[in-house]
Design an enzyme around this catalytic site. Structure first.
Site, PDB file in Angstrom:
ATOM      1  N   HIS C  48      43.213  74.421  23.300  1.00 12.54           N
ATOM      2  CA  HIS C  48      43.658  75.136  21.976  1.00 12.54           C
ATOM      3  C   HIS C  48      44.353  77.105  22.877  1.00 12.54           C
ATOM      4  O   HIS C  48      44.241  77.550  21.518  1.00 12.54           O
ATOM      5  CB  HIS C  48      41.998  75.491  21.537  1.00 12.54           C
ATOM      6  CG  HIS C  48      41.529  73.917  20.869  1.00 12.54           C
ATOM      7  ND1 HIS C  48      40.347  73.626  21.559  1.00 12.54           N
ATOM      8  CD2 HIS C  48      41.993  73.413  20.680  1.00 12.54           C
ATOM      9  CE1 HIS C  48      40.447  72.283  21.144  1.00 12.54           C
ATOM     10  NE2 HIS C  48      41.703  71.929  20.494  1.00 12.54           N
ATOM     11  N   TYR C 168      41.584  59.173  21.738  1.00  7.98           N
ATOM     12  CA  TYR C 168      41.582  60.033  20.692  1.00  7.98           C
ATOM     13  C   TYR C 168      42.563  59.803  19.820  1.00  7.98           C
ATOM     14  O   TYR C 168      43.672  59.938  19.743  1.00  7.98           O
ATOM     15  CB  TYR C 168      41.325  61.582  20.870  1.00  7.98           C
ATOM     16  CG  TYR C 168      40.085  62.467  20.818  1.00  7.98           C
ATOM     17  CD1 TYR C 168      39.090  62.027  21.096  1.00  7.98           C
ATOM     18  CD2 TYR C 168      40.647  63.477  21.343  1.00  7.98           C
ATOM     19  CE1 TYR C 168      37.618  62.168  20.941  1.00  7.98           C
ATOM     20  CE2 TYR C 168      39.216  64.775  21.806  1.00  7.98           C
ATOM     21  CZ  TYR C 168      38.050  63.924  21.623  1.00  7.98           C
ATOM     22  OH  TYR C 168      36.803  64.547  22.032  1.00  7.98           O
ATOM     23  N   LYS C 201      34.625  57.939  25.749  1.00  6.90           N
ATOM     24  CA  LYS C 201      33.940  59.532  24.049  1.00  6.90           C
ATOM     25  C   LYS C 201      34.702  59.796  22.937  1.00  6.90           C
ATOM     26  O   LYS C 201      36.289  58.786  23.210  1.00  6.90           O
ATOM     27  CB  LYS C 201      34.180  60.878  24.758  1.00  6.90           C
ATOM     28  CG  LYS C 201      34.244  62.478  24.308  1.00  6.90           C
ATOM     29  CD  LYS C 201      34.622  63.582  24.731  1.00  6.90           C
ATOM     30  CE  LYS C 201      34.904  64.166  23.691  1.00  6.90           C
ATOM     31  NZ  LYS C 201      35.684  65.780  24.271  1.00  6.90           N
TER      32      LYS C 201
END
Lengths: 301, 301, 301, 301, 301
Positions: C48, C168, C201
C-alpha cells in the site's frame, strides 16, 4: 559405394559418428551405394488424424505394420513420431535406418506451428540414426521455428545424429500457389541448409514464381519450364548439390502420375523420394509392388 | 497373470523399472492379472471446487477417506493432486498403486489450460507408481500443452514412472458435441499415444462425427453405431490395441446406466474404467457395493 | 505440547527438518503448544505504500520496530519482504520465528499479479523458518501464479522450509463480494492446500455464495449463517482440519469488532490470526496491550 | 571514519566482501569517511544519444575522459554501461570505485523498459565494486523489472557486489508531475529497498502528492513544504535512514540552482548526489571547479 | 605492424586469446598491418533469397566459391551463416579469418527481427575467429535484440571470440531516410559499442538528421556536409576512435561510385569496408580486379 563417398565428402566438417549415421541411410536397402534414397514417413496419423490416414488400409493403425513394410520393401529409411517409434524400435532394431520425427502439428488446431513432441535424446534412446523436423518458411512463427530448429540441430549433432528438415513454405503473405512456387521452394531449401540441415525434404516445385522482390533474378533466368529443370534448380539452391534434397509424394494420386514425377526428380538430379500415403493407403502387396517400381527408377543410371 | 504379460509386451522398449511400475497397476487389487483396470481419481476438488465435489458425502473432504476407499474396494489404482497425495502417501504406503496428477484446472478461471502443480520428482518422493496429465486436444493452447506433456513424460520416464494421459478434447473450433465425437476421440487417443502416453483416459465416445476433413475416411467406414463398436475403434486408434485406454465415468448418473456403460466398454475391448464422482459422492458402503459390481463386470471373461 | 504433536501428525510425509521448522512457529511465544498461532505480517509498506502504512505511527518506518514488537508481544511469528528482513534478521536471530514473504504487489500498477522479490534461498540465508507467498485465485494470471507457487514450494521444501500461502481471491469474473464469499474462500483454501501449502492464510469468509456452478452443493447445505460455522467449513475444506488455516485482520477497525472476530475464529476451530495494520498503526504500548488480548482469546480452551 | 562504520552497521547481514565493496565508495575521494557520496554517472550516451550528450563538450565522446574526471575530481564513484567500462577499466584500476550500469534504455524506442546489457559477472571481470540498475515504479512492465532486479541483486550478492538502484517512477497511470511527487518518490525508495537495493538513487522530490489512495496518510501529515523536509521524508521511507539514498542532478541547469539543491539535500539528511550532465557538459576545468563546490557542501558538517 | 598494435591497445581489457583472434583479421591478407579491413560477407542468400543473390553469377550458389574468392583476393576476413560455413570451414582452414554470422532474417516474413541460427560454440567448432550479429536500433524488438546481443557477446567472449555487430537502424518510428541519418547512425554505433561490440558495421551515413530530441546538439554543430566529415563523426561516436567501425557497400552500384565511397571512408578515418553483392555478383576475374582497387585505396596512407 562410390556415390555414398562422393556425397559424404560434402559433410567433411562433421564428426565420424554423424557421418556414419548419415551413411547408414545411403548404404541401406535396395538403393545402397547409389546415392539415392527412398524413405517411408508415417507422421500422417498425427498430422491428419488416424482415420483420415489409416481407414483406407486399416492394417496401418498398427505401427508395426509400417516399419515391417519399410524393411521388406528394401527402403533407405523410416520416419515417424515418438509414440509410434516406441512401438517400432524393439521390432526394427538395425534392420532399417530410422528417423525420429521430433515435431508435429494436428488439424485439430489452426495454428501454423509444430509442437515439439520428442527430443534428440529420445532418438538416441530408440536407436534411430537421425532426427526429422518440420519448418514452415514464411509462416508467422517462422522465426521461432528457425530458432527451435537451430537448437535441435545442435543437440542432435552433439549426439552424432544428422538432421532431416521438412521445409514446407506456408502462411504469412504466401499465396496457396506460392507454397510450392519454384522461387519459394529454392529459398526454403537454402534456408534449411543454412540452419544446418543435412538432408532437406521439399514438395516437388511448380513453375509458379511468387516473390516480386526475387523477380529480377528469375526474370532474367527462370529455370522453370519442366520438372527436371526445376529439380535441378533446387539442387543448385541447396549449395550447388552439396546438400541432399529429397521430394515428397504428397496426397494419394494415380500410380502413373506418381512414377512419372519420380522419374522427373531422378532426371533433374534429385536425391530421392519420401513417400507415405501413396504407399501405405493400399494393401501390402500393392504397396511393395509400387515401392519396387520407384526403386527401379532411382536404381537406373 | 498372462494378461499382464501380454499387455506389457507392447511396452518392450521401456526400462524394467518403468514396466514394473506399470505392472503394479495391472497386478493390484481384485482385477490383478485380468488385463483390466479400475482406478479412483479424486481431482474434482480442484477442478470443480470442494463443495461441489464433497458436499453430497462430507466424508470426502478428508483425503484419507478416498485412499482408504481405493484400498478397501480392491481397486487397481488411485489418483489425486499434490496436496491430497501428501496426506495420503503416509497412509497408503504400498497398499494401492498411486498416480500423482500433475496438472489441474479450476472453474474459478475460464482459461482452457491446466496449471502444472507438481513434478514427476514429487511423484517419486511420495511413493507413487505413475504420473497423470491432462491435455485438451483442439484447445487454443493445445500446442503448448503437448510440449509440456512431452517434457513431463520424459522427466517421468527418467524416474521409471509411466504416464497416464487424460485426453479431453475441447476448445478452439470444436463444437460441444465434438468433444466426445468418435473421430475426435480417436484422434485424441492417437495424439496422446504419439506424445508417449503409456495409458490413455478418454470419455466414452458418442456416434457423432465432427471433423469434415476426416469425413472421407469415416464416410466410407464409420464404426459408430453401438458403444462397443466405438470402443473397439478407439482401441484400434490407440495403435491397434498396443496402448491401454480406459474410460471415465463422467458426472453422477444412475447405477443402471453406469453399469451398462461399463459393460459396453468391456465388450468393446476397453481396458477399464476410471470413476470418481459416481463412487465417492455416495456413502462408503454404497460406494463399495458399486465398485464390486463394476469389478465383477471386468472380471467376467 | 500435545497440540503441536497432533497437528504435526498431519504433515507426516515431510522431512524432519521441515517439520521442525513448522514446529518452531507452533512452539514459540505465548501460545506455544496450544496449537494456535498469532503472526505479525509487515508487507503493507510494499503493498500500500510506506506513507499509507506507517504515517499513523511513524515508528513503523523502521523495520527494527516491527520485529521487536513481535518478540516483545510473544507472537508466534513475524513476516516481511526481503529488504526489511535484511534489516531485521541480524536483530531477531532466533528470538521469533520468521517468514520471508517472497512475492509482493504495489498499488502503483493495476496488474493483478505479484512480483517475486526474493527466493527460498534468501529465506535460508536470513535465518527464516518458512516462506510466504500470495496467490490470487480467480485472477487472469492465476494459472501462472499457481505454477510459480508450485516451483517455490518445491524449492523451499528442498531447503526444509514450510510454505505459508496467502490465498486472496480476486479478479477475473469474481465480484467484489465474491472475494470473501464462503464458497470462494473454501475453494481458495482447497487449491492452496492442493499446491502444497503447509499453512493457509485467508480473510474471514462472509455468508455470500458466489459460484453458480457450486450452487447445488451449497443450496442443499450451506454452513454460512454464523462466522464460527463458516470458519468450521473452511477448516473442513482444508482437508478436514489436516492443514493449518489462519485468518487475517484486514484494514484497521475498532478493537471490540476485531476481538469479536478473533473469538469467532477460535470458536469455529480456526488455527489463529495474522494481524498487521490493527497492531502496528497504533503506539507500541497500545499494540502490546491488544496483542495480549488476542493471545488470551486463543489461549483459552 | 566513524560515519562509514555507522552507516555500514545497517548492512550487518551482508558478507564482509560486500560490505568492503560498499565501504570502498564511502572511503574514496575527497568525501572519504564523511558518510556522503558524490558519484559521476555517464549512461546518457545510451539513454539520450551520443550527440545529445557529448556535443556540448566533445571531449566526452572518449570514455577515458570521464573516468579521469572522476579520479581527478576526488569523487566517490563512477558509473557507466558495459562498452564504456571496458575502455575505462584498464585505465582506472583501483583509483576510483566503479559501478557497472547493467541496464539501459534508448530514446530510439518508446518502450518504457530497460534492456539488460551486462551482467554482475561483467562487473567482477572489469574490477567494479558494485552494479547499477534502473527500475521504473508504476510502469506497465514494473512487475517484470522488479523480478529482473531481484535476480540481478541476488547474482551480484553472490559475487559480493552491492546494488545501486536508480528508482525512476514513470508510466502506467502516473501523471508527469507524479513522477517526482513526494509520495511516489517515497514509495519508489521503499520498493527499491524492499527488493534489496543497498543504495537508492532518486530525483529530488517535489511537493506534489499523486496517489489518492495514499491521501489519508499524507492528508494528516504531509512533510512537503521545503526540499530539506521532503528529503528527510525520503530518508524516513528508506527504512528510517538505514538505506543510503542519493539524488540525481537532472538536466543541465545553472550552477546556483544546482548548488542550492545540493545544500538542501545535505540539510535534509540525504547521503549525496549523483551528477552527470551538469558536470561533463562543460570544459574540464569548469567541471572540476563545480565538483569542488559540491564536495565542499557535503564536507561541511 | 604498428597500426595493429595501436588499435589493439584500445581492447586492453580483453583476454590475450580474444585479442589474438581480433589481430588475425588485422594481420591477414593484403592489408595486414595497415589497420584497415576489407571483409567479404555472404549472408544475402538467407536475407534476400538464393535467386536474388546468386542468379547474376551462378557460381555463387556454391559456398566454396566465396571463401576461395576471399582467400585469392587477399581479404581481411570472410563472413557467412552456419550452413555455408559448414561447407567452407574444411576448405578454408586458416587461409582467411572467418566470422560466423549468428543471426539472419529472410524476406519471406515481414517481422523486423533476426532468428538466431547458430551459436558462438558453432563458431569455435568451425574454426572461426569471431562472430557476427545484426541488431536493428529503433525496431519494436530492439530491446530483445540488445539482450540477445549481450548474451551472445558474453558467450563469445568466454570462448575468446570477438564480436562484430551489424548495426542497421530500422522500424519503430524511424523514417526510411532516418535509417541512414547521421545522428541515428552515430547513435547506433554508440549503442553497439555499449553492448560490447569489438567491431561495428554500419551503412555509410547520409547528411539527414532524424531525431528531433537530438536536435539541439546537431543544431549547434552538425558535421554532416561531406561523407568524410560524416565518417569522422561516426568514428568519434564510436568512443573517439577506440572501436573499429567498418562500412557496408550496399546494393550493387557502378564501380566508380563504389570506389569514390571507399575513398571517402578512408579519408574520414573509417577502418574499412565489408562488401558483398558488389563483389560476388560479377564474374570472378572482375571481382578480383575490383577487390584489388578497393585494397589499393585503403593501402594508401
Amino acid at each position: 559405394m562410390s556415390q555414398t563417398a562422393a556425397i559424404l565428402d560434402n559433410y567433411a566438417g562433421e564428426s565420424p559418428g554423424l557421418i556414419a549415421n548419415l551413411a547408414r541411410f545411403l548404404n541401406a536397402g535396395a538403393l545402397a551405394g547409389t546415392g539415392k534414397l527412398v524413405i517411408l514417413p508415417v507422421d500422417q496419423g498425427v498430422e491428419h488424424g488416424p482415420g483420415a490416414s489409416f481407414a483406407p488400409n486399416p492394417d496401418g493403425y498398427d505401427p508395426a505394420y509400417h516399419v515391417q513394410l519399410a524393411i521388406d520393401g528394401g527402403l533407405s529409411g523410416f520416419a515417424c513420431p515418438l509414440g509410434m517409434m516406441e512401438v517400432c524400435a524393439p521390432l526394427a532394431l538395425d534392420r532399417v535406418p530410422r528417423l525420429l520425427k521430433l515435431n508435429s502439428a494436428t488439424v485439430l488446431t489452426k495454428v501454423q506451428d509444430q509442437s515439439i513432441m520428442a527430443s534428440p535424446r529420445d532418438a538416441l534412446r530408440l536407436g534411430c540414426q537421425g532426427i526429422g523436423l518440420t519448418i514452415y518458411p514464411g509462416a508467422d512463427k517462422f522465426e521461432e521455428m528457425l530458432e527451435e530448429a537451430r537448437e535441435l540441430v545442435a543437440e542432435a549433432r552433439a549426439l552424432s545424429l544428422p538432421t532431416f528438415i521438412w521445409a514446407y513454405p506456408r502462411g504469412g503473405t504466401l499465396t496457396k500457389d506460392g507454397e510450392t512456387a519454384l522461387d519459394v521452394s529454392a529459398y526454403a531449401a537454402y534456408v534449411a541448409a543454412s540452419v544446418g540441415a543435412h538432408v532437406i525434404k521439399l514438395k516437388p516445385p511448380t513453375a509458379h514464381i511468387e516473390l516480386t522482390n526475387a523477380g529480377p533474378a528469375y526474370a532474367d533466368w527462370a529455370p522453370n519450364s519442366t520438372l527436371p529443370e526445376r529439380i535441378a534448380h533446387i539442387r543448385q539452391a541447396a549449395y550447388a548439390g552439396r546438400r541432399i534434397v529429397i521430394f515428397s509424394g504428397g496426397a494419394r494420386k494415380d500410380d502413373a502420375a506418381l512414377l512419372e514425377e519420380v522419374a522427373a526428380i531422378h532426371q533433374g538430379g534429385g536425391f530421392g523420394s519420401i513417400i507415405g500415403r501413396n504407399v501405405f493407403q493400399r494393401p501390402r502387396a500393392e504397396a511393395l509392388a509400387l515401392i519396387g517400381k520407384i526403386i527401379a527408377i532411382y536404381a537406373a543410371s
